[in-house]
Write a protein that holds these residues in place. Sequence first.
Motif, PDB file in Angstrom:
ATOM      1  N   TRP A  38     -14.451  37.831  -0.016  1.00  0.00           N
ATOM      2  CA  TRP A  38     -13.988  38.855   0.923  1.00  0.00           C
ATOM      3  C   TRP A  38     -15.152  39.558   1.633  1.00  0.00           C
ATOM      4  CZ3 TRP A  38     -15.566  43.805  -0.436  1.00  0.00           C
ATOM      5  CH2 TRP A  38     -15.929  44.004  -1.776  1.00  0.00           C
ATOM      6  N   GLU A  39     -16.368  39.397   1.128  1.00  0.00           N
ATOM      7  CA  GLU A  39     -17.533  39.957   1.805  1.00  0.00           C
ATOM      8  C   GLU A  39     -18.140  38.984   2.807  1.00  0.00           C
ATOM      9  OE1 GLU A  39     -20.070  40.929  -1.492  1.00  0.00           O
ATOM     10  OE2 GLU A  39     -19.386  43.011  -1.520  1.00  0.00           O
ATOM     11  N   SER A  56     -30.632  25.336  -2.219  1.00  0.00           N
ATOM     12  CA  SER A  56     -31.469  25.830  -1.124  1.00  0.00           C
ATOM     13  C   SER A  56     -31.009  27.219  -0.706  1.00  0.00           C
ATOM     14  CB  SER A  56     -31.375  24.891   0.080  1.00  0.00           C
ATOM     15  OG  SER A  56     -31.953  23.644  -0.202  1.00  0.00           O
ATOM     16  N   PRO A  57     -31.882  28.011  -0.109  1.00  0.00           N
ATOM     17  CA  PRO A  57     -31.437  29.303   0.435  1.00  0.00           C
ATOM     18  C   PRO A  57     -30.325  29.099   1.466  1.00  0.00           C
ATOM     19  CG  PRO A  57     -33.825  29.179   0.382  1.00  0.00           C
ATOM     20  CD  PRO A  57     -33.328  27.803   0.053  1.00  0.00           C
ATOM     21  N   ALA A  58     -29.335  29.972   1.424  1.00  0.00           N
ATOM     22  CA  ALA A  58     -28.227  29.890   2.378  1.00  0.00           C
ATOM     23  C   ALA A  58     -28.678  30.378   3.750  1.00  0.00           C
ATOM     24  CB  ALA A  58     -27.062  30.734   1.884  1.00  0.00           C
ATOM     25  N   PRO A  59     -27.955  30.009   4.811  1.00  0.00           N
ATOM     26  CA  PRO A  59     -28.251  30.564   6.140  1.00  0.00           C
ATOM     27  C   PRO A  59     -28.176  32.091   6.107  1.00  0.00           C
ATOM     28  CG  PRO A  59     -26.651  28.791   6.296  1.00  0.00           C
ATOM     29  CD  PRO A  59     -26.808  29.081   4.841  1.00  0.00           C
ATOM     30  N   VAL A  60     -28.997  32.731   6.884  1.00  0.00           N
ATOM     31  CA  VAL A  60     -29.014  34.193   6.937  1.00  0.00           C
ATOM     32  C   VAL A  60     -27.995  34.660   7.975  1.00  0.00           C
ATOM     33  CG1 VAL A  60     -30.391  36.239   7.437  1.00  0.00           C
ATOM     34  CG2 VAL A  60     -31.416  34.288   6.225  1.00  0.00           C
ATOM     35  N   VAL A  61     -26.956  35.346   7.509  1.00  0.00           N
ATOM     36  CA  VAL A  61     -25.953  35.933   8.401  1.00  0.00           C
ATOM     37  C   VAL A  61     -25.709  37.350   7.923  1.00  0.00           C
ATOM     38  CG1 VAL A  61     -23.572  35.838   9.241  1.00  0.00           C
ATOM     39  CG2 VAL A  61     -24.850  33.712   8.912  1.00  0.00           C
ATOM     40  N   THR A  62     -26.097  38.324   8.707  1.00  0.00           N
ATOM     41  CA  THR A  62     -25.943  39.729   8.322  1.00  0.00           C
ATOM     42  C   THR A  62     -24.696  40.363   8.915  1.00  0.00           C
ATOM     43  OG1 THR A  62     -27.345  40.390  10.176  1.00  0.00           O
ATOM     44  CG2 THR A  62     -28.424  40.042   8.057  1.00  0.00           C
ATOM     45  N   GLY A  63     -24.022  39.642   9.794  1.00  0.00           N
ATOM     46  CA  GLY A  63     -22.821  40.153  10.426  1.00  0.00           C
ATOM     47  C   GLY A  63     -22.546  39.398  11.707  1.00  0.00           C
ATOM     48  N   PRO A  64     -21.493  39.763  12.430  1.00  0.00           N
ATOM     49  CA  PRO A  64     -21.205  39.105  13.705  1.00  0.00           C
ATOM     50  C   PRO A  64     -22.240  39.493  14.757  1.00  0.00           C
ATOM     51  CG  PRO A  64     -19.755  40.983  13.409  1.00  0.00           C
ATOM     52  CD  PRO A  64     -20.537  40.835  12.123  1.00  0.00           C
ATOM     53  N   PRO A  65     -22.223  38.846  15.912  1.00  0.00           N
ATOM     54  CA  PRO A  65     -23.138  39.249  16.992  1.00  0.00           C
ATOM     55  C   PRO A  65     -23.009  40.737  17.289  1.00  0.00           C
ATOM     56  CG  PRO A  65     -22.047  37.194  17.556  1.00  0.00           C
ATOM     57  CD  PRO A  65     -21.390  37.693  16.298  1.00  0.00           C
ATOM     58  N   GLN A 117     -16.285  43.843  21.663  1.00  0.00           N
ATOM     59  CA  GLN A 117     -16.100  44.352  20.314  1.00  0.00           C
ATOM     60  C   GLN A 117     -14.940  43.600  19.670  1.00  0.00           C
ATOM     61  OE1 GLN A 117     -15.850  48.632  20.232  1.00  0.00           O
ATOM     62  NE2 GLN A 117     -17.558  48.897  21.646  1.00  0.00           N
ATOM     63  N   GLY A 118     -14.649  43.944  18.422  1.00  0.00           N
ATOM     64  CA  GLY A 118     -13.476  43.382  17.765  1.00  0.00           C
ATOM     65  C   GLY A 118     -13.749  42.452  16.613  1.00  0.00           C
ATOM     66  N   ALA A 119     -14.995  42.055  16.369  1.00  0.00           N
ATOM     67  CA  ALA A 119     -15.288  41.103  15.295  1.00  0.00           C
ATOM     68  C   ALA A 119     -15.117  41.753  13.928  1.00  0.00           C
ATOM     69  CB  ALA A 119     -16.704  40.552  15.440  1.00  0.00           C
ATOM     70  N   ALA A 120     -14.723  40.942  12.963  1.00  0.00           N
ATOM     71  CA  ALA A 120     -14.625  41.398  11.579  1.00  0.00           C
ATOM     72  C   ALA A 120     -16.010  41.397  10.940  1.00  0.00           C
ATOM     73  CB  ALA A 120     -13.691  40.483  10.797  1.00  0.00           C
ATOM     74  N   PRO A 121     -16.263  42.309   9.990  1.00  0.00           N
ATOM     75  CA  PRO A 121     -17.555  42.291   9.301  1.00  0.00           C
ATOM     76  C   PRO A 121     -17.634  41.100   8.354  1.00  0.00           C
ATOM     77  CG  PRO A 121     -16.101  43.918   8.312  1.00  0.00           C
ATOM     78  CD  PRO A 121     -15.388  43.393   9.525  1.00  0.00           C
ATOM     79  N   GLY A 122     -18.842  40.761   7.938  1.00  0.00           N
ATOM     80  CA  GLY A 122     -19.028  39.666   6.989  1.00  0.00           C
ATOM     81  C   GLY A 122     -20.464  39.200   6.991  1.00  0.00           C
ATOM     82  N   ARG A 123     -20.957  38.849   5.816  1.00  0.00           N
ATOM     83  CA  ARG A 123     -22.345  38.402   5.711  1.00  0.00           C
ATOM     84  C   ARG A 123     -22.423  37.240   4.729  1.00  0.00           C
ATOM     85  NH1 ARG A 123     -24.673  40.424   1.015  1.00  0.00           N
ATOM     86  NH2 ARG A 123     -23.404  41.957  -0.109  1.00  0.00           N
ATOM     87  N   LEU A 124     -23.495  36.498   4.826  1.00  0.00           N
ATOM     88  CA  LEU A 124     -23.762  35.411   3.895  1.00  0.00           C
ATOM     89  C   LEU A 124     -25.014  35.746   3.102  1.00  0.00           C
ATOM     90  CD1 LEU A 124     -23.083  32.238   6.086  1.00  0.00           C
ATOM     91  CD2 LEU A 124     -21.539  33.402   4.503  1.00  0.00           C
ATOM     92  N   ARG A 125     -24.998  35.393   1.848  1.00  0.00           N
ATOM     93  CA  ARG A 125     -26.147  35.623   0.974  1.00  0.00           C
ATOM     94  C   ARG A 125     -26.448  34.336   0.227  1.00  0.00           C
ATOM     95  NH1 ARG A 125     -24.684  35.902  -4.267  1.00  0.00           N
ATOM     96  NH2 ARG A 125     -22.447  35.991  -4.666  1.00  0.00           N
TER      97      ARG A 125
END
Length: 740
Positions: free
Chosen positions: A266-267, A300-309, A316-324
Amino acid sequence: MTHLLGTDYLAELSDPRELLLEGLNRFLDEALATRRKERDKSFDQLPSQEELAAAVAEKRKELARYLGVVDSRLPVEALEYICSTGSPAKVAEGAGYGVYRVRWPVLEGVFGEGLYLKPQKAPIARAIALGDADWLPEDLVGLTKGLAPGAQFARHLAEMGCEVVVPILIDRDCTWSGNPAVRMTNQPHREFVYRMAYQMGRHIIGYEVQKILALVDWFFRESSEKPVVVFGYGEGGLLALHSAALDVRILGVGVSGYFGDRFRVWEEPIYRNVWRLLRGFTDAELAAMVAPRTLIVEASPAPVVTGPPAPAPSRQGAAPGRLRTPSTAEVQAELALARKAYGVYGATEKLVLVEPKADQGPGTSRALGQLLQSFGPVTAPKEEGPVTVLHPISPDENQEQRKRQFQQLCAYTHLLWQRSGQIRERFWARADATSVETWKETTEAYRTYFWEEVIGKCPPPTESLMPRSRRSEENPAYDVYEVSIDVWEGVPAFAYLLVPKGIKEGERRPVVVCQHGLGGDPAVLLRRGAYKALARTLAEEGFVTLAPQNPSIGTAGDRFRVLQRKANPLGWSVFSFIVGIHQQWLTFLRGLPFVDPARIGFYGLSYGGKTALRVPAILSGYALSICSGDFNEWIMKTVSPEFFSSYMFTGEYEVYEFNLGHTFNHGEMAYLIAPRPFMVERGTDDPCGSDEWVAFEYAKVRRLYLKLGIPERTHMEVFPGGHEICFQDAAQFLRTFLGD
C-alpha cells in the motif's frame, strides 16, 4: 434526560473523526499482521506434489482474474518488422546476432513493441528481457549510454547463446496522462492506465503480462524444443515473476531489483495495487507457483521512485507511492518460505539467490549463467560487447513508440467500457423480473456477489454496541443527541441523533439516515447550505433522523484513502467498513423503543450518494434509498478521459472498484435496492455529471420498476441547482413510503 434511555452517558470526545480513522487503521494493520501469520503458517502445511500442483493450477486462474489476464490473445504468426523507407528494421549488429525493431499483435488494437536480437545460429534458449519501466530496449542492448555495460543483460543473453526479445514497457512519465481538451494530470502513465483498467477488471500488470505471453505463444508456434526464459529488473522483474507464475511454458525466470515483502504494498505506487494480492499472491507464493522450475532472485537495488512526477499547477491528481530496496534479510525470509514449496518437489537447487557486488548492475553474469546453465553450454558474455549501431533510433522515434504503447492501452480499455453494457446484461441474465417475488429470489446471489467480490466483505462487527449518548441541543420540536457505538474492537462510530418531541409511549416513528459527502462530518446535515439542514428539517416533520460519520474524512493527506490502499490487497475496500458501520447503526436504531424497524430510510448527498447506492444494495434493513448528487453513468465517469468530470483527472484514486464495469454500474446497484423505493436527485448545474448521462443510466432503473409493476416506487427529480440536496419531491417520497 441528559442522555438516551438505555445508553451510557457519552463523555467528551476529542475528535470522533480521528478516532474512527485511527481505529480503522489499527483494524487494518492487525488484519495485515494476521494475514501474514496465516500465509507463513500455510508454508508449514504444504500437501503432496500432486495436491500442491492441483492447488496451484486453481490459483493460476485466480491470479489471471485479478491481473485481468482474461482476454484471448491474438495469434502471433511472426514478429513484424517496424520499418519505413527512411528507417530500416535492422538497427544494429552484435557478436553473432542482428538487432531489429519489431512488433507483435496482442489484443484488439494493442501491439507489443521492442527489439529482437536474432542469432545467426541455433540458440540454446529463447529469452524475453524486461528492463525497468523507464528504460528503453536500446539501453538493455547497449545501443545507448543509458546503462553501464554490466547492466545490459539483453545483450548478455544474446552473447550467451539466446534468441532475445526486449519489449518496451509503459513508463512513469506523465506526458500524455490526461486529455488536453479537458485536463492534464501528473499521474504516471502506468497509473493513468491502471485506473481505467482496474475498474474494467484489467490491470497495467496484466496488459504487459499479455504482451510477454504473446511472445511465449510465438516462441512455441516457432518451436517447442528450445526452452523459454524470462529475466526482468524492477518493474520488469515484477512482470517476469507474474508471467512465470501464470505460464508453465516459461522454464526459467530471473527476478532482479524486485523480490521482497509485499505486506506494505500500500506504500508502493498505486499501479502495483492488485485486488486480493495478499490472499495468496505475495512474492513467496508466486515463487511457489513457479516451482519446480528455475527461479533466480538477484538482490539488486530497486529502481529509485520517491513519488509521482512533481505536480505543476495545471497537472495534479496522482496518487502517492514510492519504491524502496528490500533488505537482504527481507529477501532471504521470503525465499525461505518459497524454498519449502520447492522442497516438496525435491527441487530446492532450482531456487537461487544471487547477491551482486555493490558496483554490479542487474543481470550479472552469475545470475544469467544460473538461469541458463541447465539448457546447454553457455558462452561468457563480453563486458563491453561489440555492438555496431547501423541506424540510431532517434529520441523522437522513442517518444512516438512510448506514446503508441500508452494510447493503445487507453483505447483498448475505453473499448471495454463501450462494450460493458452488453457484458453486464449477460451477467444479469439470471435475474428474473417476472414478478416482485421472483426478482427478490433471483437477485440474492447478485447481492452476495456484490458484497463479497466487488465491495469486499470484511469480518462482521465483533463488538456489542455499548451505546453512549448525551443531549447536546434542545429545541421545541426535537432534541439533538451525540451518539457513539462500537463496531470492531477499537473502532467507534459517531452520529447525531435527532428525536422529535411528543412521541407517545408505544409509538414507533420512521427514521431517515442522512449521510454527508466527501471530506465532511455529520454536523453539515444540521446546517443550511448544500444539505439544507436536512436532519433538522426531517425532525421538524416528525422523522427520527440519524446523521452518522462516514470514513471519507478530509484530513491532512487524505488519510482515509490509505484505508483503501491497505484494504484492497486483502480483498476489502473503504465501503467494506462503511457497510459494517451501518450494520451496527441499524442494530442500534432497531433497539430504540420509539423507532419502527421496518421504516428506516437512507438519504445521502455526494459521497453520501455513493453510500446510498452501495449500502442499501447490500443491507436490506434500509426500506428505501435516495441518492442525491452522485447517480451517474458511473463506469464512464471513472474510465473515460473524454468525460469532462471523469475521476481520471482527480486525486480521488480510492473510488475505483475492481471489475465494477462488467458487473454493477449505478443502474445495477439500484437493481439490488428494488423492489424497495429508490429515488435520484439531479441538479442541472451539478458538475459531477450531465443531465443526459444521468438520464441514460436512470432509464434502466425506471424500466425495471415498470417491469415489476411498481413504477410509483421510483422517481428522479431534475431541479435547477448544483451539487446539493433539493428536498422537494424527496420530502413527498419519504412521506409516501415511510409515513403511516
